[in-house]
Design a protein around this motif. Structure first.
Motif, PDB file in Angstrom:
ATOM      1  N   SER A 190       0.836  -1.175  -0.458  1.00  0.00           N
ATOM      2  CA  SER A 190       0.122   0.015   0.011  1.00  0.00           C
ATOM      3  C   SER A 190       1.258   0.875  -0.161  1.00  0.00           C
ATOM      4  O   SER A 190       2.303   1.257   0.295  1.00  0.00           O
ATOM      5  N   VAL A 191       0.121   1.992  -0.328  1.00  0.00           N
ATOM      6  CA  VAL A 191       0.419   3.309  -0.564  1.00  0.00           C
ATOM      7  C   VAL A 191       1.134   4.043   1.055  1.00  0.00           C
ATOM      8  O   VAL A 191       2.352   4.736   0.446  1.00  0.00           O
ATOM      9  N   GLU A 192       0.600   3.607   1.369  1.00  0.00           N
ATOM     10  CA  GLU A 192       1.015   3.835   3.401  1.00  0.00           C
ATOM     11  C   GLU A 192       2.337   3.592   3.857  1.00  0.00           C
ATOM     12  O   GLU A 192       2.936   4.104   4.377  1.00  0.00           O
ATOM     13  N   GLN A 215       5.548  17.461   0.132  1.00  0.00           N
ATOM     14  CA  GLN A 215       5.245  16.479  -0.077  1.00  0.00           C
ATOM     15  C   GLN A 215       4.843  16.497  -1.428  1.00  0.00           C
ATOM     16  O   GLN A 215       4.209  15.434  -1.865  1.00  0.00           O
ATOM     17  N   ARG A 225      -0.521  10.857  -6.159  1.00  0.00           N
ATOM     18  CA  ARG A 225      -1.023  12.665  -6.473  1.00  0.00           C
ATOM     19  C   ARG A 225      -0.163  12.922  -4.602  1.00  0.00           C
ATOM     20  O   ARG A 225      -0.840  12.303  -3.884  1.00  0.00           O
ATOM     21  N   ARG A 226      -1.223  14.656  -4.981  1.00  0.00           N
ATOM     22  CA  ARG A 226       0.396  15.195  -4.033  1.00  0.00           C
ATOM     23  C   ARG A 226      -0.856  14.842  -2.605  1.00  0.00           C
ATOM     24  O   ARG A 226      -0.074  14.867  -1.774  1.00  0.00           O
ATOM     25  N   THR A 227      -2.449  14.981  -2.797  1.00  0.00           N
ATOM     26  CA  THR A 227      -3.544  14.829  -1.411  1.00  0.00           C
ATOM     27  C   THR A 227      -2.710  13.682  -1.182  1.00  0.00           C
ATOM     28  O   THR A 227      -2.867  13.861   0.578  1.00  0.00           O
ATOM     29  N   THR A 228      -2.600  12.315  -1.521  1.00  0.00           N
ATOM     30  CA  THR A 228      -2.545  11.203  -1.339  1.00  0.00           C
ATOM     31  C   THR A 228      -1.485  10.985  -0.238  1.00  0.00           C
ATOM     32  O   THR A 228      -2.150  10.943   0.981  1.00  0.00           O
ATOM     33  N   THR A 230      -0.334  13.755   1.329  1.00  0.00           N
ATOM     34  CA  THR A 230      -0.547  14.391   2.688  1.00  0.00           C
ATOM     35  C   THR A 230      -1.753  13.867   3.354  1.00  0.00           C
ATOM     36  O   THR A 230      -1.356  14.408   4.625  1.00  0.00           O
ATOM     37  N   LEU A 231      -2.577  13.342   2.894  1.00  0.00           N
ATOM     38  CA  LEU A 231      -3.127  12.203   4.340  1.00  0.00           C
ATOM     39  C   LEU A 231      -3.017  11.619   4.891  1.00  0.00           C
ATOM     40  O   LEU A 231      -2.693  11.420   6.330  1.00  0.00           O
ATOM     41  N   LEU A 232      -1.927  10.996   3.955  1.00  0.00           N
ATOM     42  CA  LEU A 232      -1.187   9.912   5.152  1.00  0.00           C
ATOM     43  C   LEU A 232      -0.097   9.920   5.621  1.00  0.00           C
ATOM     44  O   LEU A 232       0.822   9.521   6.534  1.00  0.00           O
ATOM     45  N   SER A 234      -0.406  12.977   6.784  1.00  0.00           N
ATOM     46  CA  SER A 234      -1.379  13.206   8.388  1.00  0.00           C
ATOM     47  C   SER A 234      -1.178  12.345   9.801  1.00  0.00           C
ATOM     48  O   SER A 234      -1.165  12.361  10.427  1.00  0.00           O
ATOM     49  N   LYS A 235      -1.682  10.981   8.903  1.00  0.00           N
ATOM     50  CA  LYS A 235      -2.115   9.989   9.365  1.00  0.00           C
ATOM     51  C   LYS A 235      -0.241   9.327  10.614  1.00  0.00           C
ATOM     52  O   LYS A 235      -0.926   8.885  11.520  1.00  0.00           O
ATOM     53  N   ASP A 238      -0.207  11.827  13.692  1.00  0.00           N
ATOM     54  CA  ASP A 238      -1.158  11.819  14.405  1.00  0.00           C
ATOM     55  C   ASP A 238      -0.404   9.998  15.360  1.00  0.00           C
ATOM     56  O   ASP A 238      -1.067  10.893  16.434  1.00  0.00           O
ATOM     57  N   ARG A 246       6.391  22.723   6.461  1.00  0.00           N
ATOM     58  CA  ARG A 246       5.963  22.994   5.038  1.00  0.00           C
ATOM     59  C   ARG A 246       7.014  23.018   3.897  1.00  0.00           C
ATOM     60  O   ARG A 246       5.931  21.778   2.927  1.00  0.00           O
TER      61      ARG A 246
END
Lengths: 288, 129
Positions: A190-192, A215, A225-228, A230-232, A234-235, A238, A246
């Protein structure tokens, strides 16, 4: 517009307009040449520089001295395209600082990292054909300082420098092993997991727990994608493994990040440490 | 071009896409959200099956959701009943995540308010900013 910027068919496919951190990547023409490595022009700085790249540092003193005049030390800003397809990869880089990333670029402008080399290796043509045909694009990751030599000249020097020949074989093999592992990872994991692994490996090659990157830049390496990213990221943040700023990622908890990777990280690390005897010890190990 | 934000709901947390992406229109945003969801699901087995994505415009107005269970290719081999169950669970979890996140925001705001009332330094900030 930098010479390597490709026309993007999909404007939303972010992160592909440049290889730079700031979006103003420079071409090789803007490289700052510091001088001949170990030669008279950089007298006084030479001896310390040899040891910055462990492949060069591992060569016998006599061999190193005879090679010195053929190398040039270059300092390049982050995101510099060292070699852009369709031009062939006709230079070999021995990084002293930073990482050289070898990317494959599709006709649509999508990118993915094939392999990379830091102070423990060299970015060199993997196949003989790489010296003639441009399949790979070499990009500086982080501020790069490296010893550069024309691939053809290095090839000619190998006959009389056996230690260098062995070292180059190991460097090339290390890149091939990375390619194999990256293929396994991109095809099955997986990308994660891939993101966690990329962060750890880049930190290992840069020999720091702070990776200067964006990112967008990471997304180009992973081919997503950049969004992918960003979200991972962030995970992962956390979970306490990393902290994202930045244009920087700090690794806060290496063990936690290792737990978030797939098996590829440890497998590749074990393979590479056998090949590159110059590879640094894992950062968790006590240093003398 | 309008800017869209693609937030991820995963395991009881909302992961925010603060920067967002500029896209031509809502249709492009839908296609982009689906593409990102597919990247997140790739080779992740059932781990991402109950994740979902919340897409907002630049003012923070929710536009639409993408439920991973609706587009998960690994569910195709299962029975229609199982797929329906997965889709329903995905929606319930996403609703639960929203409630949890709203409760966390309220908690943070209450703490801030208390700190201010007691004249103590404000260590927590509203909405996690």
């Amino acid at each position: 517009m930098p010479f390597f910027v490709r026309n993007q068919s999909g404007a939303h496919r972010t992160g592909l307009s440049s290889f730079g951190e700031s979006g103003t990547a420079k071409g090789i023409g803007q490289a700052a040449t510091d001088g001949t490595l170990g030669g008279s022009s950089s007298a006084g700085r030479g001896p310390t520089r040899w040891h910055e790249n462990r492949v060069l540092a591992g060569l016998p003193e006599a061999e190193l001295t005879s090679l010195a005049r053929h190398f040039h030390v270059v300092s390049l800003p982050p995101g510099t395209a060292l070699q852009q397809q369709p031009l062939p990869l006709d230079q070999v880089y021995f990084p002293h600082q930073g990482v050289v990333s070898l990317l494959a670029v599709t006709p649509n402008g999508e990118t993915i990292e094939v392999a990379s080399a830091g102070r423990g290796g060299a970015a060199c043509p993997i196949l003989p054909s790489d010296r003639r045909d441009g399949f790979l694009t070499a990009v500086a990751h982080g501020p790069l300082r490296a010893s550069r030599i024309a691939s053809a000249r290095l090839q000619a020097l190998l006959a009389e420098n056996k230690a260098l020949e062995r070292a180059m074989d190991a460097c090339r093999e290390a890149l091939v092993v990375q390619m194999q592992q990256n293929l396994v990872c991109a095809g099955l994991h997986s990308v994660e997991h891939r993101l966690a692994r990329w962060l750890l490996e880049t930190a290992d090659r840069m020999e720091t727990d702070t990776i200067a990157t964006t990112q967008e830049h990471v997304a180009q390496r992973l081919g997503v994608r950049r969004t992918t990213v960003t979200l991972l990221a962030s995970k992962l943040q956390d979970s306490g493994a990393i902290n994202c700023a930045r244009s920087r990622v700090d690794i806060l908890d290496r063990r936690r990040l290792e737990a978030a990777t797939c098996s590829c990280y440890t497998v590749l690390r074990a393979h590479t440490s056998k090949l590159l005897w110059h590879e640094p010890p894992p950062p968790s190990a006590p240093t003398l | 071009m309008p800017r869209f934000h693609f937030h991820l709901r995963a395991r009881g947390s909302l992961h925010c896409d603060r920067d967002g992406s500029e896209l031509p229109d809502l249709q492009a945003a839908r296609a982009y959200a689906r593409a990102v969801a597919e990247e997140l699901m790739r080779h992740s087995g059932h781990a991402t099956r109950h994740w979902s994505m919340l897409v907002e415009d630049e003012t923070g107005q929710p536009l639409f959701d993408v439920f991973f269970a609706d587009i998960d290719p690994s569910l195709a081999s299962h029975s229609p009943q199982y797929r329906l169950l997965a889709a329903q669970t995905c929606r319930r979890l996403s609703a639960l995540t929203d409630v949890l996140c709203a409760a966390r925001v309220t908690q943070t705001e209450s703490r801030t308010l208390l700190a201010r009332a007691r004249g103590k330094p404000q260590l927590v900030y509203a909405r996690g900013e």
